[in-house]
Design a protein around this motif. Structure first.
Motif, PDB file in Angstrom:
ATOM      1  N   LEU A  44     -14.729   8.083  17.395  1.00  0.00           N
ATOM      2  CA  LEU A  44     -15.059   8.403  16.004  1.00  0.00           C
ATOM      3  C   LEU A  44     -16.073   7.440  15.414  1.00  0.00           C
ATOM      4  CD1 LEU A  44     -11.452   9.195  14.733  1.00  0.00           C
ATOM      5  CD2 LEU A  44     -13.189  10.824  15.484  1.00  0.00           C
ATOM      6  N   ASN A  45     -16.535   6.491  16.235  1.00  0.00           N
ATOM      7  CA  ASN A  45     -17.546   5.533  15.786  1.00  0.00           C
ATOM      8  C   ASN A  45     -17.055   4.744  14.568  1.00  0.00           C
ATOM      9  OD1 ASN A  45     -20.094   4.257  15.915  1.00  0.00           O
ATOM     10  ND2 ASN A  45     -20.976   5.688  14.435  1.00  0.00           N
ATOM     11  N   LEU A  46     -15.809   4.263  14.656  1.00  0.00           N
ATOM     12  CA  LEU A  46     -15.231   3.504  13.552  1.00  0.00           C
ATOM     13  C   LEU A  46     -15.605   2.032  13.656  1.00  0.00           C
ATOM     14  CD1 LEU A  46     -11.624   5.034  13.604  1.00  0.00           C
ATOM     15  CD2 LEU A  46     -13.582   5.749  12.209  1.00  0.00           C
ATOM     16  N   ASP A  47     -15.569   1.358  12.527  1.00  0.00           N
ATOM     17  CA  ASP A  47     -15.804  -0.087  12.512  1.00  0.00           C
ATOM     18  C   ASP A  47     -14.517  -0.854  12.822  1.00  0.00           C
ATOM     19  OD1 ASP A  47     -18.640  -0.089  11.628  1.00  0.00           O
ATOM     20  OD2 ASP A  47     -17.789   0.797   9.800  1.00  0.00           O
ATOM     21  N   GLU A  48     -13.400  -0.348  12.308  1.00  0.00           N
ATOM     22  CA  GLU A  48     -12.110  -1.010  12.505  1.00  0.00           C
ATOM     23  C   GLU A  48     -11.001   0.025  12.562  1.00  0.00           C
ATOM     24  OE1 GLU A  48     -12.883  -5.219  10.063  1.00  0.00           O
ATOM     25  OE2 GLU A  48     -11.675  -3.623   9.151  1.00  0.00           O
ATOM     26  N   VAL A  49      -9.897  -0.371  13.178  1.00  0.00           N
ATOM     27  CA  VAL A  49      -8.646   0.379  13.094  1.00  0.00           C
ATOM     28  C   VAL A  49      -7.590  -0.557  12.535  1.00  0.00           C
ATOM     29  CG1 VAL A  49      -6.775   1.490  14.379  1.00  0.00           C
ATOM     30  CG2 VAL A  49      -9.157   2.006  14.957  1.00  0.00           C
ATOM     31  N   TRP A  50      -6.946  -0.128  11.473  1.00  0.00           N
ATOM     32  CA  TRP A  50      -5.877  -0.905  10.854  1.00  0.00           C
ATOM     33  C   TRP A  50      -4.531  -0.294  11.226  1.00  0.00           C
ATOM     34  CZ3 TRP A  50      -5.815  -4.875   6.861  1.00  0.00           C
ATOM     35  CH2 TRP A  50      -7.071  -5.495   6.697  1.00  0.00           C
ATOM     36  N   TRP A  51      -3.675  -1.128  11.797  1.00  0.00           N
ATOM     37  CA  TRP A  51      -2.321  -0.717  12.183  1.00  0.00           C
ATOM     38  C   TRP A  51      -1.363  -1.030  11.034  1.00  0.00           C
ATOM     39  CZ3 TRP A  51      -0.737  -0.229  17.770  1.00  0.00           C
ATOM     40  CH2 TRP A  51      -1.851  -0.151  18.630  1.00  0.00           C
ATOM     41  N   PHE A  52      -0.494  -0.081  10.722  1.00  0.00           N
ATOM     42  CA  PHE A  52       0.478  -0.251   9.637  1.00  0.00           C
ATOM     43  C   PHE A  52       1.888   0.014  10.157  1.00  0.00           C
ATOM     44  CE2 PHE A  52      -3.539   0.773   7.589  1.00  0.00           C
ATOM     45  CZ  PHE A  52      -3.592  -0.137   6.549  1.00  0.00           C
ATOM     46  N   PRO A  53       2.537  -1.012  10.722  1.00  0.00           N
ATOM     47  CA  PRO A  53       3.940  -0.837  11.121  1.00  0.00           C
ATOM     48  C   PRO A  53       4.797  -0.513   9.891  1.00  0.00           C
ATOM     49  CG  PRO A  53       3.002  -2.830  12.087  1.00  0.00           C
ATOM     50  CD  PRO A  53       2.028  -2.354  11.057  1.00  0.00           C
ATOM     51  N   THR A  54       5.624   0.502  10.013  1.00  0.00           N
ATOM     52  CA  THR A  54       6.445   0.907   8.887  1.00  0.00           C
ATOM     53  C   THR A  54       7.834   0.283   8.973  1.00  0.00           C
ATOM     54  OG1 THR A  54       7.374   2.812   7.719  1.00  0.00           O
ATOM     55  CG2 THR A  54       7.187   2.995  10.106  1.00  0.00           C
ATOM     56  N   PRO A  55       8.411  -0.121   7.853  1.00  0.00           N
ATOM     57  CA  PRO A  55       9.775  -0.651   7.880  1.00  0.00           C
ATOM     58  C   PRO A  55      10.788   0.372   8.375  1.00  0.00           C
ATOM     59  CG  PRO A  55       8.669  -1.237   5.832  1.00  0.00           C
ATOM     60  CD  PRO A  55       7.798  -0.227   6.517  1.00  0.00           C
ATOM     61  N   GLU A  89       3.116  -2.261   4.057  1.00  0.00           N
ATOM     62  CA  GLU A  89       4.203  -1.313   3.804  1.00  0.00           C
ATOM     63  C   GLU A  89       5.502  -2.038   3.503  1.00  0.00           C
ATOM     64  OE1 GLU A  89       4.787   2.213   6.016  1.00  0.00           O
ATOM     65  OE2 GLU A  89       2.695   2.401   6.609  1.00  0.00           O
ATOM     66  N   ALA A  90       5.754  -3.120   4.209  1.00  0.00           N
ATOM     67  CA  ALA A  90       6.963  -3.903   3.944  1.00  0.00           C
ATOM     68  C   ALA A  90       6.827  -4.648   2.628  1.00  0.00           C
ATOM     69  CB  ALA A  90       7.224  -4.876   5.088  1.00  0.00           C
ATOM     70  N   ARG A  91       5.667  -5.237   2.388  1.00  0.00           N
ATOM     71  CA  ARG A  91       5.470  -6.023   1.160  1.00  0.00           C
ATOM     72  C   ARG A  91       5.543  -5.153  -0.095  1.00  0.00           C
ATOM     73  NH1 ARG A  91       3.227 -11.198   1.544  1.00  0.00           N
ATOM     74  NH2 ARG A  91       2.837 -11.887   3.689  1.00  0.00           N
ATOM     75  N   ALA A  92       4.987  -3.927  -0.006  1.00  0.00           N
ATOM     76  CA  ALA A  92       4.928  -3.043  -1.172  1.00  0.00           C
ATOM     77  C   ALA A  92       6.059  -2.019  -1.187  1.00  0.00           C
ATOM     78  CB  ALA A  92       3.580  -2.321  -1.202  1.00  0.00           C
ATOM     79  N   HIS A  93       6.985  -2.126  -0.227  1.00  0.00           N
ATOM     80  CA  HIS A  93       8.129  -1.214  -0.136  1.00  0.00           C
ATOM     81  C   HIS A  93       7.672   0.247  -0.056  1.00  0.00           C
ATOM     82  CE1 HIS A  93      10.673  -4.664  -0.984  1.00  0.00           C
ATOM     83  NE2 HIS A  93       9.939  -4.923  -2.048  1.00  0.00           N
ATOM     84  N   ILE A  94       6.700   0.485   0.805  1.00  0.00           N
ATOM     85  CA  ILE A  94       6.175   1.834   1.022  1.00  0.00           C
ATOM     86  C   ILE A  94       6.969   2.498   2.153  1.00  0.00           C
ATOM     87  CG2 ILE A  94       4.169   3.138   1.838  1.00  0.00           C
ATOM     88  CD1 ILE A  94       2.405   1.046   0.476  1.00  0.00           C
ATOM     89  N   HIS A  95       7.425   3.715   1.902  1.00  0.00           N
ATOM     90  CA  HIS A  95       8.242   4.423   2.889  1.00  0.00           C
ATOM     91  C   HIS A  95       7.567   5.687   3.416  1.00  0.00           C
ATOM     92  CE1 HIS A  95      11.645   1.797   2.040  1.00  0.00           C
ATOM     93  NE2 HIS A  95      11.451   2.007   0.753  1.00  0.00           N
ATOM     94  N   TYR A  96       6.482   6.122   2.766  1.00  0.00           N
ATOM     95  CA  TYR A  96       5.842   7.370   3.165  1.00  0.00           C
ATOM     96  C   TYR A  96       4.340   7.170   3.337  1.00  0.00           C
ATOM     97  CZ  TYR A  96      10.269   9.406   1.672  1.00  0.00           C
ATOM     98  OH  TYR A  96      11.604   9.693   1.529  1.00  0.00           O
ATOM     99  N   SER A  97       3.795   7.846   4.346  1.00  0.00           N
ATOM    100  CA  SER A  97       2.368   7.702   4.649  1.00  0.00           C
ATOM    101  C   SER A  97       1.492   8.144   3.484  1.00  0.00           C
ATOM    102  CB  SER A  97       2.010   8.505   5.902  1.00  0.00           C
ATOM    103  OG  SER A  97       2.713   8.035   7.031  1.00  0.00           O
ATOM    104  N   ILE A  98       1.914   9.171   2.760  1.00  0.00           N
ATOM    105  CA  ILE A  98       1.120   9.650   1.632  1.00  0.00           C
ATOM    106  C   ILE A  98       0.916   8.548   0.600  1.00  0.00           C
ATOM    107  CG2 ILE A  98       3.195  10.591   0.523  1.00  0.00           C
ATOM    108  CD1 ILE A  98      -0.407  11.968   0.224  1.00  0.00           C
ATOM    109  N   ASP A  99       1.931   7.708   0.391  1.00  0.00           N
ATOM    110  CA  ASP A  99       1.814   6.623  -0.584  1.00  0.00           C
ATOM    111  C   ASP A  99       0.876   5.535  -0.073  1.00  0.00           C
ATOM    112  OD1 ASP A  99       3.603   7.881  -2.347  1.00  0.00           O
ATOM    113  OD2 ASP A  99       5.318   7.047  -1.266  1.00  0.00           O
TER     114      ASP A  99
END
Length: 200
Positions: A44-55, A89-99
Motif C-alpha cells: 500500500l506504499n505506507l510510511d508507517e504501520v501503527w499497532w494497537f494492542p487492545t485490552p 487503547e489501554a490509556r484511553a479505555h478504548i474498547h471498540y475499533s470505531i472509537d
C-alpha cells in the motif's frame, strides 16, 4: 516477562503520512501478524504501520495480561523502524475499533489513514460495533490469510460494500482514496495463528 519500554501513544498531530492502523488482541503476536503489517506497509506504499494492542476484544475470550502482550508486540516489531506500537487503547479505555478510528481522525486529520486487517477478521467484521460507520470513515485493506480467502470475499461486509471495492493492482494509491473503499491484497500465506500458539 520482557521489560516493557515506554510505548508511543499517537502519531504526530500534524502528520501528513500514509499510516496503516493495525489493531488486535495479539495474544500472542506472531509472524502471521507481522506478515499482515509488512504486506500492508509495502503493497500500500505506507510510511508507517501503527499497532494497537487492545485490552480486550468483545467478540473473543479475555486475552492474556496486557503489558505482556504489549511488550511482545514491541519485541516483534523492534527491528522495523516503520512499525510503531501504541498503548493508547489501554490509556484511553478504548474498547471498540470505531472509537479508536474516530480519535485518530480527529487527532491527525491530515494523515492518510488505512485500517489493516487479516482476511480472517473480515468474516465477522459485520459483528463489530458500528461497522458500517467505520467503513464510511476509513479505507480498509484486507490481507490474505490461510483458509480465509473465499470467506472474506463472500462475507457480509464484502456484499454490502461491493461497489466500494478497489482493484488490488492499484494498491499503491489506496491510501489516497476516500471511504468507503476497501481492497483485498493477495500475498504468500503465513499459517501461524494465536489460537494454535496458545493451545501449544
Amino acid at each position: 516477562m520482557p521489560q516493557l519500554r515506554p510505548a508511543a501513544h499517537l502519531p504526530p498531530a500534524n502528520s501528513r503520512q500514509r499510516i496503516g492502523l493495525f489493531g488486535g488482541s495479539f495474544d500472542p503476536p506472531h509472524a502471521g501478524h507481522m506478515h499482515v503489517a509488512d504486506t500492508g506497509l509495502k503493497r500500500l506504499n505506507l510510511d508507517e504501520v501503527w499497532w494497537f494492542p487492545t485490552p480486550g476484544n468483545p467478540l473473543k475470550t479475555p486475552p492474556g495480561e496486557y503489558d505482556a502482550r504489549l511488550a511482545a508486540v514491541q519485541i516483534l516489531t523492534a527491528r522495523n523502524t516503520s512499525m510503531k506500537v501504541s498503548d493508547i487503547e489501554a490509556r484511553a479505555h478504548i474498547h471498540y475499533s470505531i472509537d479508536l478510528v474516530r480519535m485518530l481522525k480527529m487527532h491527525c486529520p491530515r494523515a492518510k489513514l488505512v485500517w489493516l486487517m487479516g482476511a480472517d477478521s473480515l468474516a465477522n467484521f459485520h459483528l463489530w460495533k458500528d461497522w458500517r460507520t467505520m467503513a464510511q470513515l476509513i479505507p480498509i485493506a484486507v490481507i490474505a490469510r490461510p483458509g480465509s480467502t473465499l470467506t472474506a470475499r463472500t462475507s457480509h461486509f464484502a456484499k454490502v460494500f461491493e461497489r466500494a471495492r478497489y482493484p488490488r493492482h492499484a494498491a499503491r494509491t489506496f491510501a489516497n482514496q476516500k471511504a468507503p473503499a476497501w481492497t483485498y491484497i493477495a500475498a504468500p500465506l503465513r499459517h501461524e495463528s494465536s489460537t494454535a500458539l496458545r493451545e501449544a
